[in-house]
Enzyme design. Sequence first.
Site, mmCIF file in Angstrom:
data_model
loop_
_atom_site.group_PDB
_atom_site.id
_atom_site.type_symbol
_atom_site.label_atom_id
_atom_site.label_comp_id
_atom_site.label_asym_id
_atom_site.label_seq_id
_atom_site.Cartn_x
_atom_site.Cartn_y
_atom_site.Cartn_z
ATOM 1 N N LYS A 275 -7.903 6.957 -5.968
ATOM 2 C CA LYS A 275 -8.273 6.614 -4.585
ATOM 3 C C LYS A 275 -8.469 7.859 -3.705
ATOM 4 O O LYS A 275 -9.292 7.849 -2.798
ATOM 5 C CB LYS A 275 -7.231 5.671 -3.980
ATOM 6 N N SER B 39 -9.377 -8.154 -11.091
ATOM 7 C CA SER B 39 -10.635 -7.999 -10.341
ATOM 8 C C SER B 39 -11.856 -8.649 -11.001
ATOM 9 O O SER B 39 -12.651 -9.290 -10.295
ATOM 10 C CB SER B 39 -10.897 -6.521 -10.055
HETATM 11 P P1 NAP Z 1 0.482 5.496 -6.396
HETATM 12 O O1 NAP Z 1 -0.512 6.243 -5.583
HETATM 13 O O2 NAP Z 1 0.696 5.844 -7.826
HETATM 14 O O3 NAP Z 1 1.898 5.612 -5.621
HETATM 15 C C1 NAP Z 1 3.072 5.043 -6.094
HETATM 16 C C2 NAP Z 1 4.239 5.548 -5.238
HETATM 17 O O4 NAP Z 1 5.417 4.850 -5.650
HETATM 18 C C3 NAP Z 1 4.527 7.024 -5.395
HETATM 19 O O5 NAP Z 1 4.829 7.555 -4.135
HETATM 20 C C4 NAP Z 1 5.764 7.050 -6.317
HETATM 21 O O6 NAP Z 1 6.560 8.178 -6.029
HETATM 22 C C5 NAP Z 1 6.466 5.791 -5.884
HETATM 23 N N1 NAP Z 1 7.350 5.239 -6.892
HETATM 24 C C6 NAP Z 1 7.099 5.062 -8.220
HETATM 25 N N2 NAP Z 1 8.151 4.468 -8.814
HETATM 26 C C7 NAP Z 1 9.076 4.267 -7.842
HETATM 27 C C8 NAP Z 1 10.370 3.685 -7.842
HETATM 28 N N3 NAP Z 1 10.941 3.217 -8.945
HETATM 29 N N4 NAP Z 1 11.027 3.611 -6.661
HETATM 30 C C9 NAP Z 1 10.471 4.090 -5.523
HETATM 31 N N5 NAP Z 1 9.259 4.681 -5.462
HETATM 32 C C10 NAP Z 1 8.571 4.761 -6.624
HETATM 33 O O7 NAP Z 1 0.162 3.944 -6.384
HETATM 34 P P2 NAP Z 1 -0.532 3.087 -5.209
HETATM 35 O O8 NAP Z 1 -1.989 3.038 -5.400
HETATM 36 O O9 NAP Z 1 -0.011 3.541 -3.905
HETATM 37 O O10 NAP Z 1 0.026 1.618 -5.566
HETATM 38 C C11 NAP Z 1 1.380 1.318 -5.400
HETATM 39 C C12 NAP Z 1 1.642 -0.157 -5.711
HETATM 40 O O11 NAP Z 1 0.920 -0.960 -4.807
HETATM 41 C C13 NAP Z 1 1.190 -0.587 -7.116
HETATM 42 O O12 NAP Z 1 2.104 -1.532 -7.598
HETATM 43 C C14 NAP Z 1 -0.144 -1.229 -6.875
HETATM 44 O O13 NAP Z 1 -0.453 -2.213 -7.845
HETATM 45 C C15 NAP Z 1 0.110 -1.878 -5.518
HETATM 46 N N6 NAP Z 1 -1.127 -2.083 -4.779
HETATM 47 C C16 NAP Z 1 -1.497 -3.364 -4.539
HETATM 48 C C17 NAP Z 1 -2.656 -3.610 -3.832
HETATM 49 C C18 NAP Z 1 -3.053 -5.029 -3.556
HETATM 50 O O14 NAP Z 1 -4.223 -5.285 -3.264
HETATM 51 N N7 NAP Z 1 -2.124 -5.961 -3.632
HETATM 52 C C19 NAP Z 1 -3.457 -2.559 -3.363
HETATM 53 C C20 NAP Z 1 -3.037 -1.242 -3.629
HETATM 54 C C21 NAP Z 1 -1.869 -1.021 -4.338
HETATM 55 P P3 NAP Z 1 7.251 9.124 -7.134
HETATM 56 O O15 NAP Z 1 6.638 10.470 -6.930
HETATM 57 O O16 NAP Z 1 8.682 9.068 -6.783
HETATM 58 O O17 NAP Z 1 6.948 8.520 -8.487
#
Ligand code: NAP
Length: 275
Positions: free
Chosen positions: A65, A15
């Site tokens: 968030k 960012s």
């Molecule tokens: P978050 O709120 O921490 O949620 C992550 C989710 O993934 C949780 O439901 C977690 O569930 C699950 N998870 C973790 N490890 C896993 C695995 N090995 N297999 C399947 N599910 C798993 O994170 P978030 O903010 O939603 O972000 C998620 C991803 O999206 C990150 O990689 C982030 O960098 C990316 N993202 C990218 C952008 C972009 O602009 N490109 C924007 C937002 C997010 P459990 O309870 O099972 O751990």
Amino acid sequence: MKLALLGYPLKHTLSPFIFEKIFKAAGIEGSYHAIEVPSKRLFYHLVPELLSSGYAGLNVTIPYKVDAFTIADEKSEIVKRTLSANFLYMKDLSIVAENTDYFGLKESLEELEVDSKNAACVIGYGGAARTCLTLFSDLGFKSIYVIARNPEKAKVSLKEVVKKLTSKVFVVSEVSEIIESLDLLVNASPAGMHPKIKELPHGFEALQKVSKKGAVLDLIYNPRETVLLAEAKKKGLKTMNGLKMLIVQAVKAFEIIDDKKIDAEFLMRQVEEKV
Ligand code: NAP
């Protein structure tokens, strides 16, 4: 213009680089600080403090968030529906929350050109997955599958978001529970992200359920091609990583607090050279 990113950890964030380019494109002097916030208590203390001491806006990322939604006095319609926010700013002494991830995701899916809108699937049920669910429903997908390692926890966590959707939502723990062919698969889990690039998300095999004309989007942008995307490409599916979403959400955030329009495509090319 002073902006900041709040989250934890922030070691690999792109960012500050993206905003340096945005300030340059807009022809304004600006600074962007990535501030690691190790506790929720500090987050709730810092947001009003920073916004009342000259910061024009705050980007918010993992794990705050949902707290960004909670702390805001005013919420956009998208924030009210996704119950999460990634941008906070001041308006008439109120803290306002927006979810610009929604627009980044929307533009990414538009570019992917998902033709059929029967069934979509998202891996994970965190903040990004909430945004996926809301957008999939807005785009008219009839069914949405959520793959969760802990489906009971996922159902509780997503309950209020799901209530506001028109699509049918199925929370599953195993891919065998997906009974339709998928038009779209999105990885909204961190599995496969640098440095654990070989880690496959639980539900990786959902790739086998994606129809020939279907598309796969991985929200991860580091590495640029995750194992999931590489396998999807081998199958001849349309693919995209999370870089466009990242850039568009940043541009949208900037455009909320400044009148100047930023060329996201131009910015994308500059950032692509960096990652
Ligand atoms: P978050 O709120 O921490 O949620 C992550 C989710 O993934 C949780 O439901 C977690 O569930 C699950 N998870 C973790 N490890 C896993 C695995 N090995 N297999 C399947 N599910 C798993 O994170 P978030 O903010 O939603 O972000 C998620 C991803 O999206 C990150 O990689 C982030 O960098 C990316 N993202 C990218 C952008 C972009 O602009 N490109 C924007 C937002 C997010 P459990 O309870 O099972 O751990």
